[in-house]
Scaffold this motif. Sequence first.
Motif, short mmCIF file in Angstrom:
data_model
loop_
_atom_site.label_atom_id
_atom_site.label_comp_id
_atom_site.label_asym_id
_atom_site.label_seq_id
_atom_site.Cartn_x
_atom_site.Cartn_y
_atom_site.Cartn_z
N VAL A 98 25.15 46.21 43.23
CA VAL A 98 25.96 46.17 44.46
C VAL A 98 26.76 44.89 44.57
N ASP A 99 26.33 43.85 43.89
CA ASP A 99 27.04 42.57 43.95
C ASP A 99 28.08 42.41 42.84
N ALA A 100 28.14 43.41 41.95
CA ALA A 100 29.09 43.31 40.83
C ALA A 100 30.52 43.40 41.34
N TYR A 101 31.39 42.61 40.74
CA TYR A 101 32.81 42.65 41.09
C TYR A 101 33.61 42.39 39.83
N GLY A 102 34.02 43.47 39.19
CA GLY A 102 34.71 43.35 37.92
C GLY A 102 36.18 43.68 38.01
N VAL A 103 36.76 44.01 36.87
CA VAL A 103 38.19 44.26 36.77
C VAL A 103 38.61 45.43 37.66
N SER A 104 37.86 46.53 37.62
CA SER A 104 38.26 47.70 38.40
C SER A 104 38.16 47.43 39.90
N HIS A 105 37.18 46.63 40.32
CA HIS A 105 37.08 46.26 41.75
C HIS A 105 38.30 45.44 42.16
N HIS A 106 38.66 44.48 41.32
CA HIS A 106 39.82 43.64 41.62
C HIS A 106 41.10 44.47 41.71
N LEU A 107 41.29 45.36 40.73
CA LEU A 107 42.50 46.17 40.74
C LEU A 107 42.54 47.07 41.98
N ARG A 108 41.41 47.63 42.35
CA ARG A 108 41.37 48.49 43.54
C ARG A 108 41.72 47.71 44.80
N ASP A 109 41.18 46.50 44.93
CA ASP A 109 41.30 45.77 46.20
C ASP A 109 42.55 44.91 46.29
N ALA A 110 42.94 44.31 45.16
CA ALA A 110 44.02 43.33 45.24
C ALA A 110 44.95 43.35 44.04
N GLY A 111 44.77 44.31 43.15
CA GLY A 111 45.58 44.33 41.94
C GLY A 111 47.06 44.52 42.21
N THR A 112 47.88 43.86 41.41
CA THR A 112 49.33 43.98 41.51
C THR A 112 49.83 44.92 40.42
N TRP A 113 51.12 45.31 40.53
CA TRP A 113 51.71 46.13 39.47
C TRP A 113 51.61 45.42 38.13
N SER A 114 51.89 44.13 38.12
CA SER A 114 51.86 43.38 36.87
C SER A 114 50.47 43.40 36.24
N GLN A 115 49.44 43.24 37.07
CA GLN A 115 48.07 43.24 36.56
C GLN A 115 47.65 44.62 36.06
N LEU A 116 48.05 45.66 36.76
CA LEU A 116 47.76 47.01 36.29
C LEU A 116 48.44 47.29 34.95
N ARG A 117 49.67 46.81 34.81
CA ARG A 117 50.39 47.00 33.55
C ARG A 117 49.73 46.21 32.43
N ASP A 118 49.26 45.00 32.72
CA ASP A 118 48.49 44.23 31.74
C ASP A 118 47.29 45.05 31.26
#
Length: 338
Positions: free
Chosen positions: A115-135
């Motif tokens: 429950v405390d995990a916060y990885g790439v998919s969490h970041h993209l869901r909550d605050a990811g930008t177009w640039s980061q998704l494209r990366d």
Amino acid sequence: MQQVDDVTHGGPPVPAPRGPLSEAVVDMLTGTATPRTWPAAHADPFGDDLQLALYTCYELHYRGFAGVDPGWEWQPELLRARATLEEAFLAALRDATPGGDDAGAALAGLLEEDVDAYGVSHHLRDAGTWSQLRDYVAIRSTYHLKEADPHAWVIPRLTGRAKAGLVAVEYDEFGGGRAERMHARLFAELMAGLGLDPRYGRYLDAAPAEALATVNLMSMSGLHRRLRGVLVGHFAAAEITTPPSAARIAAALERLGAEARCVEFFTEHVEADAVHEQVMRREVVGGLLDEEPGLAPDVVFGVQATELLEERLGGRLLASWRAGRGALREPAPEPTPG
């Protein structure tokens, strides 16, 4: 709107070297030189140079490279060189994982997310930008444009329930007999929808070592019969962990207003992999270990090595983004408006 036609076949250009090992491999393939020594023992086993050298050797078993003689696939000197790279990589993976022989426990640990995990998919869901998704998508293209290909090598090395179960999963991965539904094709559509170039191998030079290592684990385990248990462990771990992360990335794309074809790749994996993980655990892993119980440590190692390499890649991506940088070694061209 960019369209995807027959863009996922054919070999990409030979990659640019990142050090003496990858330079030696490229020199051999292009006829520039034949190296006498392979100093793999002195290279970082997880670093750009060794990982690119290994990836380049393995690519000869997939699509090859433009202008490179297909005969290099089984050239003895190159295979001997590849073996030294594999030994270094495999030893580093074993040193970095705890090991064990309880495959059930190793897989059970993946079924419930921390429950405390916060990885790439969490970041993209909550605050990811177009640039980061494209990366993220460009980096993942090193595998997803040949999705499920490495796992096909293990089919003739399995029997009974394990073989039948793995073939059932692979059938879905390859579109259930429909070319337009192959997961590699859906990923190419995702790339095009994000304004990325969906040609096979296009972002190899831009992908960091951490991404190449995740693909190299699959290729190495698929090409060696002695590592069949490792590949089964890897495949099971991937199928178990994909649905929740795919759901989060689908939510990120929806939040940013992406085209439906971009979201479809991930929603397909939410649905398909929820079934696949049960088949992998019960039929493939269960069937394999019923017939060959001595492979349990290899299955555990496959699970642990997958976790290790995914954590390394996730750490690389998040560190780059939090520092305000892109995660690619070279930036992807900005998409053309419209």
